[in-house]
Design an enzyme around this catalytic site. Structure first.
Site, PDB file in Angstrom:
ATOM      1  CB  SER C  91      -0.850   0.120   1.266  1.00 39.62           C
ATOM      2  OG  SER C  91      -1.751  -0.944   1.190  1.00 39.62           O
ATOM      3  CE  LYS C 166      -4.605  -1.236   0.526  1.00 38.74           C
ATOM      4  NZ  LYS C 166      -5.685  -2.314   0.987  1.00 38.74           N
ATOM      5  CE  LYS C 235       1.715   2.514   4.957  1.00 39.77           C
ATOM      6  NZ  LYS C 235       0.985   1.913   3.676  1.00 39.77           N
TER       7      LYS C 235
END
Lengths: 290, 290, 290, 290
Positions: C91, C166, C235
């Protein structure tokens, strides 16, 4: 000389009642009665219970929130004479105060909301600013009393307007304070000298009371002297927010700031100084301003 | 007397270059060349193209954004002598300026970021505040040049620190301005006299440069004089926000304010005065401040 | 049968590499080498160091962040043959991946960003959804490899687009999760049965994956199983926010959510399950959801 | 068979009253009387004025806001018999409904708040979900009436709880909808295929009713069919926000979303479909989702 009853001898109320006593006959009342007794001894006032306030021409309340004012009103109203004036210096709830004014009017009592700003220094020196809501002629009539408390008396509108202005002022204080906290923590983490950055800001367009007075005196010194509690400022921001809701204005920034001050009070406690809210920004960034 | 090249004769640059010319030999350059010619005629400077800046000891740039500074650098760098100093008064991008400084250093040119605050009045009167990032000894060496531009010169850190402080200052300006707009619109809709409310705030803890200067002079007068464009302030808040991101600080309020200023510029255009952002708050509440 | 190198045997990578090995020759690599050795013993793969990946036709990376992918690339690129394909299931960061793709292309290596969703259950059962950015013909060419990993392979755009989707998906997850947390804590404090309220929401227009799956399985059970760490989701929201900034869109809600997840990770740690972010809302309201 | 009075024949009320009439004797009332006459002709109900509702055992209200319910109550209450049940399907105000319930109880009338979700399709097909606040025994007693309206009847708490759950559900709808709008506009501006990105999200953890149903059916089609007005959803978010304030929870995200929906209704009007709020995000980014 007017007979005045003063209710609420906190950090603000004590010096305000003392200043009044220089010119008027002042009866003082406090929940913890010993505080009133000490005030009487020190400043020539007279300590009484609520019933003892019956003879006064003017009642002044200076309490933490409108909730306490309403409690006092429940008990006191039957003792007061028709024609009494009630000056409420509490940083209170505009809507609840309008309702209280209506109720007191039924007993012939005229209510003014008259919160003050200027802090404990201003209270001692008689240099407060007072923002007053209510009928102009009553404010004028009470000028000789109010001018012992405040240097600047501004009539801002009908009953409730004084509290509204105070709530907005304190919400702006909260907004400006939180913003400068975020900005300085960002600079500190970017390797910038915070003291010099603040010096620049305070000569530039980003300055505010928060940046000019509060941050240098209370935050950078790490003293955070608890003269105005975080819980009280959080309450004031809630009053500001409720006013926004009632007004139908859009205020995303003031709402976010209100939420952040509630979180700060949740995390740090109600009793720390309001400037300690910046400790939360520091904690989140693992960076101390100094 | 030093030979100085001044690039960017906008609202700030014109008076700054004129003040410099009182003591130094000044070459001026502007994208629209006629502006430079007029400046030369009026202030005793010399209008040149970029190549004509070859002999200068000090280059000063005063451009809308770092993008224009980088364009100038691409063309100018080959003309400049080893040892030239470059003072960038643009309200610029901290990270991009660090990269530029590194690149210029390869050619023996020392770059300082030195944005100013004080507006066009300050530029004319030489009373600007300048926040400088870079080596202390170079700042000292250039003191006789910088002191013609600014009354107060504050060294805030390494290269990039000047731009960082300016970005944060202007983001605080945006935050304080938006907040007081929300607060006053709320009061106006609550039936409070806005002018008196502002008078109270400006004697109380909620005050800021925005409330003391901008709102009375630009908003309540409905003049919104376009001396500092909304698009430029929106850009400065983006620089502030990018600095927050790079620093790893948490700044929910500054981020929200940044977003609102982008929306304001989207809706009202880049060219209106920055204070016209409050027109958006007014529009959303169907209420005009006056 | 294709020779595949699989780098990163975490909670997702282990079952993905095992599924691949059912049909292809799989070399596995992991920072902690023993994990690779165990994988080889259990699933018929071959544990190698990075140099041992030289013969592979396809490299697959499944690492915590793009930072680790860049570290691997620095060391691995000299070992790989011209014509190698690199499928990055991390990701990751869209912008950094575009730069990496450019760099790999110089060595004749084609990079696809191909993050997956579906969690550890989906990885085991081969029912992941994969969002791929890159040239259509390469994606088609690798279909026999990718279809061992994912049930649904969606080509969403050029290189970087997979990571972009994503990042946005996970930021929406964060937004929906935080929102339902605020809503349920509000209802709990209002005396409403939270389980029944959630049942209603999940048959109504307020439902989301967060309300239908995460809250009942992870929050109301008080289990918060740490299968997807709060630090990783924090994140991902930063990646989503950086994409917003780069795109020039206005996204006040996603930005606020990003900020709140950073604060949650600051306060609760990176290693708790991402759903534990709701513990912060609970703590602020002194109310537990159950 | 029960005699039921149904007040409010809007988009939801018409099919609900028609379904009731299949099993019960239904008197219908509508502010615009012709709507009731038409309903009577079409569905075998009886159109009456408010006084004509005197004989009913159960009153059902299905009105835009609690304000209209209170107006009806003022006029209707004197006509109703002791023992009448009042089922309020309005998406109403929790606090005001508690006060109404108390007032009706003085006249022997039991009030339930029973808002529904499922839209006009669900109303027609009798597949609504109903969230009910009030005494369990009364809900049980009315089961044969309520089950003609809704497939799923969930008792969520005391009076007011039904409205609270509905307000929170709709605020979550608003939050999820706005978030996916921000996310998709970001992706569109990043060069990603929005339709495919949405397909991925809807198989991943970021999905919600908004992403699965509303965006594909109403936004990407550019149809925005006005079946649920933006003004009504904006009102529901205000109810959600007021519940947050009353509860003492912290909900920065739901508050921001509420503010944004007020702005959207200010800018786009109350009467467009609630999904048209995303047109504002599109406008701010100069990007259309399609």
């Amino acid at each position: 000389m007017t007979t005045v009853g003063f209710i609420g001898l906190g950090a603000m109320g004590r010096p305000m009642a003392a200043n009044l006593a220089a010119e008027h006959e002042v009866y003082v009342h406090n929940r913890t009665a010993s505080v009133a007794t000490e005030h009487a001894a020190a400043h020539g006032t007279t300590a009484v219970d609520l019933a003892g306030l019956a003879p006064v021409e003017v009642v002044i309340t200076c309490l933490p929130t409108t909730a306490e004012v309403l409690e006092v009103a429940d008990e006191l109203v039957d003792h007061l004479a028709d024609g009494t004036r009630w000056v409420d210096c509490t940083s209170g709830d505009p809507a609840a105060s309008v309702a209280l004014a209506d109720r007191l009017a039924e007993d012939g009592i005229t209510y003014l909301d008259a919160p003050v700003s200027g802090g404990t220094d201003g209270a001692r020196q008689g240099t407060l600013t007072m923002m007053v809501g209510g009928p102009a002629e009553v404010i004028e009539e009470l000028d000789h009393v109010l001018d012992r408390l405040a240097e600047r008396i501004v009539h801002v509108g009908d009953v409730g307007a004084g509290h509204a202005v105070k709530a907005v002022n304190n919400t702006l204080l909260a907004a400006n304070l939180w913003a400068v906290g975020e900005g300085l923590v960002t600079l500190a983490r970017s390797g910038v000298d915070v003291g010099r950055a603040l010096q620049v800001v305070n000569h530039s367009s980003g300055r505010s009371f928060a940046s000019e007075v509060l941050v240098p005196q209370r935050v950078l010194t790490r003293e955070f002297p608890a003269t105005f509690g975080l819980g009280l400022l959080a309450k004031d921001t809630r009053l500001g927010r409720d006013l926004v809701s009632a007004s139908g204005a859009r205020a995303p920034v003031l709402r976010l700031v209100t939420e952040l001050f509630q979180v700060a009070a949740d995390e740090l406690g109600d009793d720390v100084d309001h400037t300690a809210a910046l400790r939360l920004i520091e904690r989140w960034a693992d960076t101390e301003l100094s």
